[in-house]
Design an enzyme around this catalytic site. Sequence first.
Site, PDB file in Angstrom:
ATOM      1  N   GLY A 226      28.143 -18.062  21.056  1.00 21.54           N
ATOM      2  CA  GLY A 226      29.335 -17.063  20.686  1.00 21.54           C
ATOM      3  C   GLY A 226      28.782 -15.451  21.218  1.00 21.54           C
ATOM      4  O   GLY A 226      28.190 -14.925  20.706  1.00 21.54           O
TER       5      GLY A 226
ATOM      6  N   ALA B  58      31.781  -9.341  21.899  1.00 27.82           N
ATOM      7  CA  ALA B  58      31.002  -8.491  21.912  1.00 27.82           C
ATOM      8  C   ALA B  58      29.577  -8.086  21.454  1.00 27.82           C
ATOM      9  O   ALA B  58      28.714  -7.934  22.160  1.00 27.82           O
ATOM     10  CB  ALA B  58      31.950  -7.201  21.055  1.00 27.82           C
TER      11      ALA B  58
ATOM     12  N   ALA C 258      29.619  -3.232  18.701  1.00 27.69           N
ATOM     13  CA  ALA C 258      29.924  -3.424  20.187  1.00 27.69           C
ATOM     14  C   ALA C 258      31.204  -3.858  20.260  1.00 27.69           C
ATOM     15  O   ALA C 258      32.012  -4.245  19.376  1.00 27.69           O
ATOM     16  CB  ALA C 258      29.285  -4.800  20.830  1.00 27.69           C
TER      17      ALA C 258
ATOM     18  N   LYS D 275      27.736  -6.000   2.899  1.00 20.23           N
ATOM     19  CA  LYS D 275      28.584  -5.903   3.968  1.00 20.23           C
ATOM     20  C   LYS D 275      29.660  -6.636   3.895  1.00 20.23           C
ATOM     21  O   LYS D 275      30.712  -6.361   4.374  1.00 20.23           O
ATOM     22  CB  LYS D 275      27.875  -6.441   5.460  1.00 20.23           C
ATOM     23  CG  LYS D 275      28.511  -6.349   6.631  1.00 20.23           C
ATOM     24  CD  LYS D 275      27.802  -6.569   8.018  1.00 20.23           C
ATOM     25  CE  LYS D 275      28.481  -6.155   8.958  1.00 20.23           C
ATOM     26  NZ  LYS D 275      28.002  -6.807  10.313  1.00 20.23           N
TER      27      LYS D 275
ATOM     28  N   ASN E  10      38.827  -4.700   5.906  1.00 22.97           N
ATOM     29  CA  ASN E  10      39.422  -5.682   7.171  1.00 22.97           C
ATOM     30  C   ASN E  10      41.035  -6.370   6.747  1.00 22.97           C
ATOM     31  O   ASN E  10      41.902  -6.083   7.332  1.00 22.97           O
ATOM     32  CB  ASN E  10      38.636  -6.908   7.513  1.00 22.97           C
ATOM     33  CG  ASN E  10      37.446  -6.430   8.188  1.00 22.97           C
ATOM     34  OD1 ASN E  10      37.226  -5.282   8.368  1.00 22.97           O
ATOM     35  ND2 ASN E  10      36.893  -7.289   9.074  1.00 22.97           N
TER      36      ASN E  10
END
Lengths: 307, 307
Positions: free
Chosen positions: A7, A10, A128, A184, A192
């Site tokens: 995968g 980023a 990223a 997290k 989100n």
Amino acid sequence: MLTYIAGSGAMGCRFGYQLFKAGKEVILLDKWEDHIKAIQKDGLKIVGDHEDCVHIPIMRPEEATQKADFIVLFTKAMQLETMLQSLKGIITDKTKVLCLLNGLGHEDVIKKYIPEKNILMGVTVWTAGLKGPGTALLTATGSVNLQSIDQSGEKEAMVFVDLLNEAGLKVTYDEDVVPSIWRKACVNGTMNSTCALLDCTIGEFFASEEALRVVDTIIHEFVMVGEATGVKLDEQAIKDYVMHTSVVAAGHYPSMHQDLVQNHRLTEIDYINGAVAKKGDSLGIPTPYCHMITDLVHAKEHVLKIQ
Amino acid sequence: MLTYIAGSGAMGCRFGYQLFKAGKEVILLDKWEDHIKAIQKDGLKIVGDHEDCVHIPIMRPEEATQKADFIVLFTKAMQLETMLQSLKGIITDKTKVLCLLNGLGHEDVIKKYIPEKNILMGVTVWTAGLKGPGTALLTATGSVNLQSIDQSGEKEAMVFVDLLNEAGLKVTYDEDVVPSIWRKACVNGTMNSTCALLDCTIGEFFASEEALRVVDTIIHEFVMVGEATGVKLDEQAIKDYVMHTSVVAAGHYPSMHQDLVQNHRLTEIDYINGAVAKKGDSLGIPTPYCHMITDLVHAKEHVLKIQ
């Protein structure tokens, strides 16, 4: 010592790039044709804090033939199982697999393909972005915490902690990583789904007291369910961490906003709020907020005809 | 016999227009300056099923001086109290007041200004739209159910039932109107907040099983709270009615979508899902879906900087 990045969006590009630059043998795996072709043709371009271009190998998962010593999983949550299936041919009984996906419950999927002694679960605060096929945007710094889910795997895991640290990835072997994974997940579970639904930045969402009530209730559901599964969680500390993150990342659209609103892609909601709702159901713990927001995000996917 | 329409948006214009055409004495009251000026200058224009233009009186509430025999309340929910305050000078102890606002709990506000014997609560399935200042879009047909909240007012109420029926408004005196008010609140509580949040039509929202789970849970919370306040409600019949409405109105954006998404105006959420959440709290009945969606809609108002 061959590492695959399974995968290579980023975050996969960041980890692959840093390993490659440290002289490690690394192969990126991905399924996005334009991305693969761009990197094969012109190399992986790095922009952000510094500029660079490296000719790092990349291929589709089913094209990988060399046996893997180490696999870092960085797929989208819903692509994890397909990825693991594609990798069967390169996994040996010594292949260590590190999962750094967002969300909860991935170990249940991974266990179907990898013996527990070879599974490392982790959490990272590296970030990223992708600026398009073949170009990764790398800014700021981060760290990784990881742990072997079976104590017998701890000693062997240290080899890979060292490997990643030689690539500057700031990895700590964590005797108790699961609470960090849940913490997290609380960040993702409060930011989100909400920012994706309300089409706003993290800072815009966290600006009202009504939003903060929603945040608090979602965290409470996560903590109730997490504790019932045996994870020790400090609700107030998690709230403080979420609030801190909301300030640091105030200007950002979370990844689910990018998926749902910006790119009309399926979201990872089932692995965040949806995972807590499902686990709560199986334990008899009510999680109405996680249920409702999971269903609303799926309803919005349907409205946008995302499949 | 002088009737005021207090709040002359789309629905107020429909009722005012039909009374005026039936030769009744009627005055529109509103606060939207452009709308008032347009009607005073060029008359109230009717488009839709037929076209017409009538020179019907309209003024600001504080300009009204003639005593009222009858007042039909058609304000936005959050403007109700201000409207009633403005009307103090024209209300006598004989003035009948009919409330046809969407949502719940309005009688508690009205009772502060009007004796119970003079209060009529009602519900209507007439619809209407505004095509801009001074122009009402009238299509299809409808009906009104109403009831005096104090039995002693029933006989006098019939005068106004007849008045409205002479204007073709298809009014029935309903011995038990409150369940119908709750049933309509369920329609609004399942469609308005959800379609506003997800930026979609009623049909788009109702197309997924996840959305239908949200719908069912919201209805369940309304029914639990309604029954606890003594209103007899048939949950399955309400679900059927909501589903039927979702088919008939599939192509429409509900009024809260118009307010929040299209016009960036404050919503009536506190008088729909918010009213059930508040009432549920006072009765010790959990209403997490109503709480969460109320807070999400308010959070979105904040995101859009609506005040």
